[in-house]
Design an enzyme around this catalytic site. Structure first.
Site, PDB file in Angstrom:
ATOM      1  N   LYS A   1       4.401  24.440  13.937  1.00 48.51           N
ATOM      2  CA  LYS A   1       4.902  25.063  12.705  1.00 48.51           C
ATOM      3  C   LYS A   1       6.295  24.550  12.351  1.00 48.51           C
ATOM      4  O   LYS A   1       6.565  24.257  11.199  1.00 48.51           O
ATOM      5  CB  LYS A   1       4.884  26.586  12.822  1.00 48.51           C
ATOM      6  CG  LYS A   1       3.451  27.084  12.746  1.00 48.51           C
ATOM      7  CD  LYS A   1       3.318  28.561  12.548  1.00 48.51           C
ATOM      8  CE  LYS A   1       1.866  28.915  12.342  1.00 48.51           C
ATOM      9  NZ  LYS A   1       1.377  29.963  13.232  1.00 48.51           N
TER      10      LYS A   1
ATOM     11  N   LYS B   1     -13.158  19.632   8.396  1.00 47.82           N
ATOM     12  CA  LYS B   1     -13.245  21.013   8.900  1.00 47.82           C
ATOM     13  C   LYS B   1     -12.836  21.990   7.794  1.00 47.82           C
ATOM     14  O   LYS B   1     -11.824  21.792   7.137  1.00 47.82           O
ATOM     15  CB  LYS B   1     -12.294  21.163  10.098  1.00 47.82           C
ATOM     16  CG  LYS B   1     -12.213  22.587  10.637  1.00 47.82           C
ATOM     17  CD  LYS B   1     -11.092  22.705  11.673  1.00 47.82           C
ATOM     18  CE  LYS B   1     -11.064  24.054  12.325  1.00 47.82           C
ATOM     19  NZ  LYS B   1     -10.246  25.072  11.885  1.00 47.82           N
TER      20      LYS B   1
ATOM     21  N   LYS C   1      -8.409  27.146   5.435  1.00 48.68           N
ATOM     22  CA  LYS C   1      -7.677  27.539   4.232  1.00 48.68           C
ATOM     23  C   LYS C   1      -6.490  26.606   3.976  1.00 48.68           C
ATOM     24  O   LYS C   1      -6.077  26.447   2.845  1.00 48.68           O
ATOM     25  CB  LYS C   1      -7.273  29.013   4.243  1.00 48.68           C
ATOM     26  CG  LYS C   1      -6.381  29.447   5.361  1.00 48.68           C
ATOM     27  CD  LYS C   1      -6.092  30.934   5.213  1.00 48.68           C
ATOM     28  CE  LYS C   1      -5.355  31.500   6.405  1.00 48.68           C
ATOM     29  NZ  LYS C   1      -5.957  31.325   7.725  1.00 48.68           N
TER      30      LYS C   1
HETATM   31  P1  ADP Z   1      -8.004  28.525   8.948  1.00 55.10           P
HETATM   32  O1  ADP Z   1      -8.231  27.174   9.570  1.00 55.10           O
HETATM   33  O2  ADP Z   1      -8.772  28.684   7.682  1.00 55.10           O
HETATM   34  O3  ADP Z   1      -6.544  28.900   8.839  1.00 55.10           O
HETATM   35  P2  ADP Z   1      -7.952  30.372  11.160  1.00 55.10           P
HETATM   36  O4  ADP Z   1      -7.230  29.425  12.052  1.00 55.10           O
HETATM   37  O5  ADP Z   1      -7.252  31.583  10.624  1.00 55.10           O
HETATM   38  O6  ADP Z   1      -8.634  29.557   9.949  1.00 55.10           O
HETATM   39  O7  ADP Z   1      -9.314  30.803  11.853  1.00 55.10           O
HETATM   40  C1  ADP Z   1      -9.561  31.968  12.580  1.00 55.10           C
HETATM   41  C2  ADP Z   1     -10.723  31.638  13.497  1.00 55.10           C
HETATM   42  O8  ADP Z   1     -11.887  31.258  12.700  1.00 55.10           O
HETATM   43  C3  ADP Z   1     -10.428  30.413  14.375  1.00 55.10           C
HETATM   44  O9  ADP Z   1      -9.856  30.753  15.592  1.00 55.10           O
HETATM   45  C4  ADP Z   1     -11.806  29.793  14.560  1.00 55.10           C
HETATM   46  O10 ADP Z   1     -12.440  30.401  15.686  1.00 55.10           O
HETATM   47  C5  ADP Z   1     -12.577  30.181  13.324  1.00 55.10           C
HETATM   48  N1  ADP Z   1     -12.707  29.046  12.383  1.00 55.10           N
HETATM   49  C6  ADP Z   1     -11.857  28.696  11.390  1.00 55.10           C
HETATM   50  N2  ADP Z   1     -12.309  27.636  10.702  1.00 55.10           N
HETATM   51  C7  ADP Z   1     -13.487  27.278  11.270  1.00 55.10           C
HETATM   52  C8  ADP Z   1     -14.455  26.242  11.012  1.00 55.10           C
HETATM   53  N3  ADP Z   1     -14.322  25.378  10.010  1.00 55.10           N
HETATM   54  N4  ADP Z   1     -15.548  26.184  11.811  1.00 55.10           N
HETATM   55  C9  ADP Z   1     -15.713  27.066  12.824  1.00 55.10           C
HETATM   56  N5  ADP Z   1     -14.848  28.054  13.115  1.00 55.10           N
HETATM   57  C10 ADP Z   1     -13.740  28.180  12.356  1.00 55.10           C
END
Ligand code: ADP
Ligand code: TRP
Length: 322
Positions: free
Chosen positions: A111, A190, A193
């Site tokens: 970060k 992947k 957000k």
């Molecule tokens: P983002 O990448 O959208 O910020 P987060 O890191 O908040 O998502 O994700 C929370 C949880 O959701 C992660 O720890 C992971 O287990 C799951 N996750 C997020 N994106 C994916 C994806 N594209 N495929 C599978 N699992 C995901």
């Protein structure tokens, strides 16, 4: 019975990557009993500094989880800040967290490398996360790979506490979801957000249809056979929502030639939309009875607090505080 605990940060709108990667496994785990799931609103303070936004995100996440099948009669579901003892345990653990270990935390380093100006909260994040886990005598913590180091730090703090003050805290095991497929986003990377390539679980029908119809494909004509049909993004996403037979039929028709990309994307949208239709109806019902949702969270907080008080009692006695 082993206790499973995990936290969900209310930092934005949930997408289908979150659903298949984190929510569905957590909801399925309810069949094995003793699940503790909480909304990590204290954690969201390291990135969100708008009170109304935090309230909205927290409520949104509560609705999402309840609509998707979190059963508050089975699981304990609460808002982290409703059990403020977690901050007291954080202090105790912080006094045992070596600076070198804290400075090596990937998430903090990532970060700050991205230019986010660091504050103490961001630095202390892993200690609060350790307190979340250790406050509830947790045995298993299902998390994504990105959280692996935080779990190692949690174990380290628990072991140090027990060495300093006698056996007090349960040392948890991480359950890293290696087997969960990475759900691709609208651009094939992947879904995340941070990449702006998400399909939300819940949202406006027209906007979501537009997103799905806007997936970019190649310029081959509908009639052309497509031997690489299994690598087509719409087929990959369709497999998440359609029955294996239906998905195989679409893949076969795309491979053979004759199926246009427009028709394929239309089918993808319909299957996606239908997949969440029962959850969408439940979410609308819940949104119309927010008092009920609040009551669920308060009841969860009472049940969580009953465990937290016992653990804090043990911890305070062990370190000679009272
Ligand atoms: P983002 O990448 O959208 O910020 P987060 O890191 O908040 O998502 O994700 C929370 C949880 O959701 C992660 O720890 C992971 O287990 C799951 N996750 C997020 N994106 C994916 C994806 N594209 N495929 C599978 N699992 C995901
Ligand atoms: N840090 C986790 C995430 O970003 C959320 C979280 C906070 C958590 N406290 C936790 C996860 C305790 C598991 C256990 O996804």
């Amino acid at each position: 019975m082993p206790r499973t605990l995990t936290g969900i940060t209310p930092s934005g709108t949930l997408h289908i990557g979150n659903y298949f990667g984190a929510m569905r496994p957590a909801i399925d785990a309810q069949a094995q009993g003793d699940c503790f799931y909480f909304i990590a609103d204290y954690h969201s303070m390291t990135s969100v500094t708008d009170a109304a936004e935090r309230r909205k995100n927290t409520l949104g996440i509560a609705l999402d989880w309840l609509a998707c099948g979190l059963d508050p009669n089975v699981s304990v579901f609460w808002r982290q800040s409703d059990v403020p003892e977690v901050c007291e345990l954080m202090w105790m653990l912080g006094t045992l967290a070596p600076m070198g270990l804290m400075e090596r935390a990937h998430s903090y380093k990532d970060k700050t490398a991205k230019g986010i100006s660091p504050n103490f909260g961001l630095f202390a994040y892993p200690v609060l996360m350790a307190a979340d886990i250790l406050l509830y005598d947790t045995h298993r913590v299902p998390v994504g790979k990105d959280q692996k180091q935080h779990l190692e730090m949690t174990r380290d703090m628990a072991i140090k506490f027990n060495e300093a003050y006698g056996e007090t805290l349960v040392v948890p095991e991480p359950v890293i979801r290696e087997d969960v497929a990475v759900i691709p986003g609208l651009d094939g990377q992947k879904m995340s957000k941070s990449y702006g390539n998400t399909i939300e679980i819940f949202g406006d029908e027209k906007a979501l249809r537009k997103k799905i119809m806007g997936i970019v494909m190649d310029s081959r004509t509908p009639a052309e056979p497509k031997p690489d049909a299994d690598r087509n993004l719409a087929i990959q996403l369709l497999k998440l929502f359609a029955s294996p037979e239906v998905a195989a039929d679409f893949e076969h028709r795309l491979r053979a030639g004759g199926l246009g990309y427009g028709d394929l994307k239309k089918a993808l949208f319909e299957h996606y939309w239908n997949h969440f239709s029962a959850a969408r109806a439940r979410r609308a019902e819940l949104a119309a009875s927010l008092d009920h949702v609040e009551a669920v969270l308060r009841d969860g907080a009472l049940r969580a607090r009953a465990v937290a008080e016992q653990v804090m009692g043990r911890a305070r006695r062990a370190c000679g505080l009272r």
